[in-house]
Design a protein around this motif. Sequence first.
Motif: not given
Length: 313
Positions: A169-198
């Motif tokens: 974000m600091l290097h590119v110097e453009l309006p920036h949106v971070n995206v967590l992709s492949k959320m439909d597969l997240i339960e396959q990656y293992g148990k999350l330590a906290f809620s998704l909002d965290f």
Amino acid sequence: MTSSNPPKPALYFGQVVIGPPGSGKTIYCRGMQEFLSHLGRKVVVVNLDPANEGLPYPCAVDISELVTLDDVMDGLKLGPNGGLIYSMEYLEANLDWLESKLKHHHDCYFLFDCPGQVELYTHHNSVKNIFAQLSKWNFRLTAVHLVDSHYCADPAKFISVLCTSLSTMLHVELPHVNVLSKMDLIEQYGKLAFSLDFYTEVLDLTYLVEHLSLDPFFKKFHHLNVKLAEVIQDYSLVSFVPLNVQDKESMTQVLRTVDKANGYCFGDQEERNLQAMMSAAVGADFQFSTTLSVQEKYMEATGKTVEDEVMDV
């Protein structure tokens, strides 16, 4: 004698899609192109990744016409990383080629599919300079930084992702949106330590550092992790939008965030009523599967309730 005001220069809106290899940049470009097309936008995809082969979307401008990674590696005896850096430097030196290609597309919304080498967005200047030149050509762009959601299942990797996202974000110097992709597969990656909002809102990272200290290997790096968490929270810039490319509601959320970032939502190119946009998508028989929210899916997969999630935090 009547004086006429000179016409305003045309503005071009779009997204530069960046992120590490395997984060889903090309799939995102294909899905976003289809989504925007059914909403009535005239979309052009520009491939700036010289390593991309067999593109799954119609490509209006392809860097392979100028340079390819295979040619650079063979001709200069470079590895993949060095070849990508050279390719971006070569494109920077031949921006007149890019300008001539882009001039053929008027009144379009642009999606730039970019290379996946992280160093290009955290240390090297060629891609940054290319984006700056696009801005001089009246492109109003948002950097859409894709990160694979499986990093949420590993606290150490998630802290690393936060640092990389902040540096980008600091290097590119453009309006920036971070995206967590492949959320439909997240339960396959293992148990999350906290809620998704965290993870999407990047809440108090002291909880994550404490959880990381439970691992004997990372316990000796506790002080370093604390300082990294402080840097991230002091800037207070990093947050994520969850994305499932097959879910129209998820795509709408990402698009709305991007449009606010680059100012497209304040223009007059199309109707801005979100309900009308979604009605247009349904009327065009847009093929997205109906899914539950990612949070509900994750809670069902783990057998947790809302109360359990609150107690975990």
